[in-house]
Structure formats: C-alpha cells, structure tokens
Write a protein that holds these residues in place. Sequence first.
Motif, PDB file in Angstrom:
ATOM      1  N   GLU A 116       0.805  -1.213   0.000  1.00  0.00           N
ATOM      2  CA  GLU A 116       0.000   0.000   0.000  1.00  0.00           C
ATOM      3  C   GLU A 116       0.841   1.266   0.000  1.00  0.00           C
ATOM      4  N   ASP A 117       1.960   1.232   0.696  1.00  0.00           N
ATOM      5  CA  ASP A 117       2.742   2.466   0.809  1.00  0.00           C
ATOM      6  C   ASP A 117       3.501   2.810  -0.467  1.00  0.00           C
ATOM      7  N   ALA A 118       3.421   1.948  -1.476  1.00  0.00           N
ATOM      8  CA  ALA A 118       4.062   2.244  -2.759  1.00  0.00           C
ATOM      9  C   ALA A 118       3.225   3.205  -3.601  1.00  0.00           C
ATOM     10  N   PHE A 119       1.946   3.361  -3.269  1.00  0.00           N
ATOM     11  CA  PHE A 119       1.046   4.186  -4.062  1.00  0.00           C
ATOM     12  C   PHE A 119       0.852   5.559  -3.428  1.00  0.00           C
ATOM     13  N   SER A 120       0.561   6.519  -4.275  1.00  0.00           N
ATOM     14  CA  SER A 120       0.364   7.888  -3.793  1.00  0.00           C
ATOM     15  C   SER A 120      -0.910   7.978  -2.953  1.00  0.00           C
ATOM     16  N   ASP A 121      -0.972   9.018  -2.146  1.00  0.00           N
ATOM     17  CA  ASP A 121      -2.154   9.258  -1.318  1.00  0.00           C
ATOM     18  C   ASP A 121      -3.387   9.428  -2.202  1.00  0.00           C
ATOM     19  N   ARG A 122      -3.217  10.116  -3.328  1.00  0.00           N
ATOM     20  CA  ARG A 122      -4.344  10.351  -4.242  1.00  0.00           C
ATOM     21  C   ARG A 122      -4.870   9.036  -4.805  1.00  0.00           C
ATOM     22  N   VAL A 123      -3.984   8.152  -5.235  1.00  0.00           N
ATOM     23  CA  VAL A 123      -4.425   6.860  -5.781  1.00  0.00           C
ATOM     24  C   VAL A 123      -5.159   6.061  -4.716  1.00  0.00           C
ATOM     25  N   LEU A 124      -4.623   6.000  -3.509  1.00  0.00           N
ATOM     26  CA  LEU A 124      -5.293   5.273  -2.431  1.00  0.00           C
ATOM     27  C   LEU A 124      -6.666   5.872  -2.138  1.00  0.00           C
ATOM     28  N   PHE A 125      -6.707   7.183  -2.029  1.00  0.00           N
ATOM     29  CA  PHE A 125      -7.978   7.863  -1.737  1.00  0.00           C
ATOM     30  C   PHE A 125      -9.006   7.577  -2.818  1.00  0.00           C
ATOM     31  N   GLU A 126      -8.644   7.832  -4.065  1.00  0.00           N
ATOM     32  CA  GLU A 126      -9.601   7.686  -5.158  1.00  0.00           C
ATOM     33  C   GLU A 126     -10.000   6.235  -5.385  1.00  0.00           C
ATOM     34  N   ALA A 127      -9.063   5.305  -5.248  1.00  0.00           N
ATOM     35  CA  ALA A 127      -9.380   3.896  -5.462  1.00  0.00           C
ATOM     36  C   ALA A 127     -10.425   3.418  -4.460  1.00  0.00           C
ATOM     37  N   TRP A 128     -10.210   3.722  -3.186  1.00  0.00           N
ATOM     38  CA  TRP A 128     -11.157   3.253  -2.169  1.00  0.00           C
ATOM     39  C   TRP A 128     -12.473   4.019  -2.248  1.00  0.00           C
ATOM     40  N   GLN A 129     -12.406   5.281  -2.546  1.00  0.00           N
ATOM     41  CA  GLN A 129     -13.624   6.081  -2.722  1.00  0.00           C
ATOM     42  C   GLN A 129     -14.475   5.486  -3.850  1.00  0.00           C
ATOM     43  N   GLN A 130     -13.870   5.187  -4.989  1.00  0.00           N
ATOM     44  CA  GLN A 130     -14.606   4.604  -6.115  1.00  0.00           C
ATOM     45  C   GLN A 130     -15.168   3.233  -5.755  1.00  0.00           C
ATOM     46  N   TYR A 131     -14.397   2.463  -5.006  1.00  0.00           N
ATOM     47  CA  TYR A 131     -14.867   1.148  -4.578  1.00  0.00           C
ATOM     48  C   TYR A 131     -16.114   1.279  -3.693  1.00  0.00           C
ATOM     49  N   LEU A 132     -16.069   2.186  -2.738  1.00  0.00           N
ATOM     50  CA  LEU A 132     -17.220   2.371  -1.851  1.00  0.00           C
ATOM     51  C   LEU A 132     -18.445   2.842  -2.626  1.00  0.00           C
ATOM     52  N   ILE A 133     -18.254   3.791  -3.506  1.00  0.00           N
ATOM     53  CA  ILE A 133     -19.373   4.311  -4.296  1.00  0.00           C
ATOM     54  C   ILE A 133     -19.972   3.208  -5.167  1.00  0.00           C
ATOM     55  N   ASN A 140       7.114   4.150  12.997  1.00  0.00           N
ATOM     56  CA  ASN A 140       7.382   2.797  12.509  1.00  0.00           C
ATOM     57  C   ASN A 140       6.159   1.890  12.681  1.00  0.00           C
ATOM     58  N   ALA A 141       4.975   2.455  12.401  1.00  0.00           N
ATOM     59  CA  ALA A 141       3.716   1.710  12.526  1.00  0.00           C
ATOM     60  C   ALA A 141       3.326   1.123  11.173  1.00  0.00           C
ATOM     61  N   LYS A 142       2.452   0.117  11.204  1.00  0.00           N
ATOM     62  CA  LYS A 142       1.986  -0.529   9.971  1.00  0.00           C
ATOM     63  C   LYS A 142       0.910   0.316   9.306  1.00  0.00           C
ATOM     64  N   PHE A 143       1.266   0.897   8.165  1.00  0.00           N
ATOM     65  CA  PHE A 143       0.347   1.748   7.413  1.00  0.00           C
ATOM     66  C   PHE A 143      -0.913   0.978   7.012  1.00  0.00           C
ATOM     67  N   SER A 144      -0.751  -0.275   6.570  1.00  0.00           N
ATOM     68  CA  SER A 144      -1.901  -1.052   6.107  1.00  0.00           C
ATOM     69  C   SER A 144      -2.915  -1.304   7.226  1.00  0.00           C
ATOM     70  N   LYS A 145      -2.442  -1.424   8.436  1.00  0.00           N
ATOM     71  CA  LYS A 145      -3.349  -1.630   9.569  1.00  0.00           C
ATOM     72  C   LYS A 145      -4.025  -0.310   9.954  1.00  0.00           C
ATOM     73  N   GLU A 146      -3.239   0.744  10.019  1.00  0.00           N
ATOM     74  CA  GLU A 146      -3.756   2.030  10.463  1.00  0.00           C
ATOM     75  C   GLU A 146      -4.714   2.665   9.454  1.00  0.00           C
ATOM     76  N   ILE A 147      -4.493   2.430   8.156  1.00  0.00           N
ATOM     77  CA  ILE A 147      -5.332   3.065   7.139  1.00  0.00           C
ATOM     78  C   ILE A 147      -6.784   2.583   7.242  1.00  0.00           C
ATOM     79  N   ARG A 148      -6.962   1.391   7.756  1.00  0.00           N
ATOM     80  CA  ARG A 148      -8.326   0.861   7.932  1.00  0.00           C
ATOM     81  C   ARG A 148      -9.152   1.726   8.875  1.00  0.00           C
TER      82      ARG A 148
END
Length: 106
Positions: A16-33, A59-67
Amino acid sequence: MFLIQGRFIVGNKEFEDAFSDRVLFEAWQQYLISSNKDVPETWTETAISDLRATCVAENAKFSKEIRKLNSGGKKMTKPILGRAIAQRVNPEELPETLSSLIELLK
C-alpha cells in the motif's frame, strides 16, 4: 525494487505504501461508491497523507492504520484494497518499482 530471497519488495514496508495518497484515496472512494456505500468523512487524501507520515515516524503498519480512516465504510482487506487500486490506477501512476517488476514478468 529489491529482490530478497525470491521476494520483490515494492513499497517501503508494504504494498500500500508504494502508491500515492491520491491513488489510495480515489481507489477506495470509487470502490465504496460502486458498492453503494457512503464514503466516511474520515476518508480524505489529507488524512491518508497525515497517517502515512505518522506511520513512518512511529514505525507503525500503514496497512493496519489506514483501515481506521475507513470507519463505517465497507470492510477493507488487503486483497480488496489491492483490487480497488488495480481498477483505479493508470499505468503512468504505477510506482516505478512495480512497473519494473511487471516488465520483468513479461
């Protein structure tokens, strides 16, 4: 991109941390919609960016926290988020390391 014991490392710590904030935001937003779910007010590009910085500093896990930013949204798992990213991302938005990996696999 790194190859360690037969594994490719794409992000700093996680996929997950390889992708930009915009890609993460838009991807999940589109999925929810597309799932007829409301986008939580906490799911913003700024919140993702701030969370990423905090995770790096602590040094926290981004994938866990983003949820946690998806509170009240549809369940977020790595495979579901990965598919949402794949449906949203354009080739020019792929991280260089992932583009290189895809080229190696061709």
